[in-house]
Design an enzyme around this catalytic site. Structure first.
Site, PDB file in Angstrom:
ATOM      1  N   ASP A 168       0.822  -1.225   0.000  1.00 51.66           N
ATOM      2  CA  ASP A 168       0.000   0.000   0.000  1.00 51.66           C
ATOM      3  C   ASP A 168       0.850   1.267   0.000  1.00 51.66           C
ATOM      4  O   ASP A 168       0.687   2.148   0.856  1.00 51.66           O
ATOM      5  CB  ASP A 168      -0.933   0.021   1.215  1.00 51.66           C
ATOM      6  CG  ASP A 168      -1.703  -1.269   1.398  1.00 51.66           C
ATOM      7  OD1 ASP A 168      -2.126  -1.842   0.386  1.00 51.66           O
ATOM      8  OD2 ASP A 168      -1.885  -1.699   2.550  1.00 51.66           O
TER       9      ASP A 168
ATOM     10  N   GLU B 133     -11.273   1.251  -3.069  1.00 55.86           N
ATOM     11  CA  GLU B 133     -10.594   1.656  -1.831  1.00 55.86           C
ATOM     12  C   GLU B 133      -9.345   2.437  -2.201  1.00 55.86           C
ATOM     13  O   GLU B 133      -9.109   2.757  -3.362  1.00 55.86           O
ATOM     14  CB  GLU B 133     -10.229   0.409  -1.012  1.00 55.86           C
ATOM     15  CG  GLU B 133      -9.373  -0.581  -1.777  1.00 55.86           C
ATOM     16  CD  GLU B 133      -9.160  -1.900  -1.041  1.00 55.86           C
ATOM     17  OE1 GLU B 133      -9.398  -1.948   0.175  1.00 55.86           O
ATOM     18  OE2 GLU B 133      -8.742  -2.874  -1.693  1.00 55.86           O
TER      19      GLU B 133
END
Length: 545
Positions: free
Chosen positions: A15, A187
């Site tokens: 991420d 997301e």
């Protein structure tokens, strides 16, 4: 320009969020249940990266005790507003099932090394938040939202709300500005502005082999947002033989000379079962702005294994053996699990690491386990332990660890009669029971003298793991040859794909380190002289840098 081979941050570094301040680049990545929280790497040339800080390092910022595997700190976003650094992160208390308990916070610092502030609570409506600093001085908080009813989707869209730094809270209306595409599971939002357009970059398709990064834009920050002509600017979902799989969750940055680069997570599966033992890693792609004011990944959307960057990577450092002693405390490569009170887990005496036996290796609260990331497909790990257990409920040794459901553990323990022995414990994707396999008559045991140090060794060659041990004399010299214990084990079990959760539910990576448990509660201590991590060139490292 020279080529650098992806990933630029090998091993569990998921991420990525990237920011440039002057000539310095910083990447923040997720740490989940590992403590301290968030890894921030620094580079001057996009080729060589050094871990400079883990900013969430005290109880007032994060306490992960009791949180399940792959919960904890998700998807940090690192930005700079011209005056200070801002870091936004989620603390996930529950993720499986219909409900997700996700608390979002903001911390700041005048410099990347800190001091990092206590957190400002933002909201709990979803996860993967980011903070955008608009050119008019306003700040905008963006995160995905979730609907436990699944109407129409559980991941119900990307929400926008203003953040007031004076009041230290979100203010004004909150609106869902983007619902995502048919790929679903939208997301990881990031906002940018260029030539009068607001750009919204999101992650979709989960974190597995259908993952992708989606780009959209609007003239107004509130939308509506139109999709990129390709929809997904980076993805490997339709290319099963690409070197970098699971590509998605991205962020981009401009260089001082006007080039644009995109960082994204990726995975490198090994074997026919396509298991990513190194977890989700950070890769880099060159990008460019088209005449239509859309961003495109060079040679994309499938990510490239090699990318041109300003700098040249120090290849020798990647393959160098690292021998860790503990004269100066715990090396920055190491982390522990969940607790903000490491003094209850470990201490240092005479240049050695002393672990205090706490709960089992499968605990979600207090376990004495100190480990570093596996960053190579093939490597050796070695340590020497001094441990005097009294029964089978006390054990300490060398572990290859993913989570409570997936680990291998070469441990010095004792029989119920007090006879010291060495054994292999393993838990292999046995969720939801997390039971040990090969116990009782089928376990792997060897007797040991009542006292004395023991050398513990693990060799990993791709998906093959072999344990060894040897006795060590009082002067530190090994007595005799290393002895094999147990058969060749399947090291690929320690991977995202076998993490014991539903699809898209295991998010970390393989660690190797040392541990000590005392299930009697008497705090039996184990002393470790050193720890060695030795990368090995091997055919299984076909994508090695």
């Amino acid at each position: 320009m020279p080529l650098v081979r992806n990933p630029i941050l090998p091993g569990f570094n998921a991420d990525p969020s990237i920011v440039r301040v002057g000539t310095d680049y910083y990447i923040a990545t997720s740490t989940f249940e590992w403590y301290p929280g968030v890894q921030i790497h620094h580079s001057k040339d996009l080729a060589n990266w050094d871990l400079v800080v883990r900013p969430l390092s005290r109880r007032s910022q994060i306490d992960l005790r009791g949180e399940p595997d792959s919960c904890g700190v998700w998807a940090p976003c690192l930005t700079h507003d011209g005056e200070k650094f801002w870091l936004v992160y989620t603390d996930v208390k529950r993720k499986d099932g219909s409900f997700k308990d996700t608390h979002n916070y903001i911390v700041t610092a005048p410099a990347i090394e800190g001091p990092w502030s206590d957190p400002i609570y933002a909201n709990s409506s979803g996860f993967d938040p980011s903070l955008y600093h608009d050119d008019d001085g306003r700040k905008w908080f963006v995160n995905m939202t979730q609907d436990h009813r699944g109407r129409p989707r559980t991941f119900s869209g990307i929400a926008l709300q203003e953040f007031d730094p004076i009041q230290r809270k979100l203010v004004g209306p909150r609106k869902i500005i983007f619902h995502g595409t048919e790929l679903d599971l939208v997301e990881g939002p990031h906002l940018y502005k260029r030539n009068g357009w607001y750009y919204l970059l999101t992650a979709e398709g989960g974190t597995g082999y259908t993952h992708a990064a989606t780009l959209a834009r609007s003239r107004s920050i509130w939308g509506p947002y139109e999709l990129h002509p390709q929809k997904y600017i980076v993805s490997s979902r339709d290319h099963p033989f690409a070197a970098l799989q699971r590509a998605g969750h991205a962020d981009f940055v401009d260089t001082p000379d006007g080039k644009t680069y995109l960082v994204h997570l990726s995975g490198r599966p090994i074997g026919q079962k396509r298991r990513c033992v190194l977890g989700r890693e950070t890769a880099l792609q060159e990008a460019y702005w088209g005449e239509d004011d859309w961003l495109y990944v060079k040679n994309g959307p499938v990510p490239s294994l090699d990318v041109e960057v300003p700098g040249t990577r120090d290849e020798e450092a990647y393959w160098k053996e690292i021998r860790y002693d503990f004269r100066d405390g715990l090396h920055k490569d190491f982390q522990w699990l969940r607790t903000p009170e490491p003094e209850r887990m470990f201490a240092f005496e005479n240049g050695k690491l002393v672990l205090t036996g706490r709960e089992s290796i499968g605990s979600w609260y207090e376990q004495s386990l100190v480990a570093r990331r596996q960053t190579h497909f093939s490597f050796d790990a070695e340590t020497v332990v001094d441990f005097s257990p009294e029964d089978e409920r006390q054990f300490a040794g060398l572990t290859l660890y993913y989570c409570r459901y997936n680990f291998f553990y070469l441990a010095v323990s004792a029989h119920s009669d007090g006879q010291r022995e060495i054994q292999i414990m393993r838990s292999e994707a046995s969720w939801p029971d997390a039971k040990l396999t090969d116990v009782g008559e089928n376990a792997y045991f060897a007797g040991l003298p009542a006292e004395g140090k023991v050398k513990l060794v693990a060799t990993i060659r791709g998906s093959e793991l072999q344990f060894y041990y040897a006795l060590v004399a009082g002067d530190g010299q090994q007595q005799g040859k290393l002895q094999k214990i147990g058969p060749v084990l399947d090291a690929s079990i320690v991977s995202d794909e076998c993490g014991g959760h539903q699809a898209h539910g295991s998010f970390t990576g393989s660690f190797v380190g040392v541990a000590c448990s005392d299930l009697n509660g008497t705090e039996k201590k184990a002393t470790f002289d050193y720890f060695v991590y030795r990368p090995a060139h091997d055919a299984t490292d076909r994508y090695a840098v």
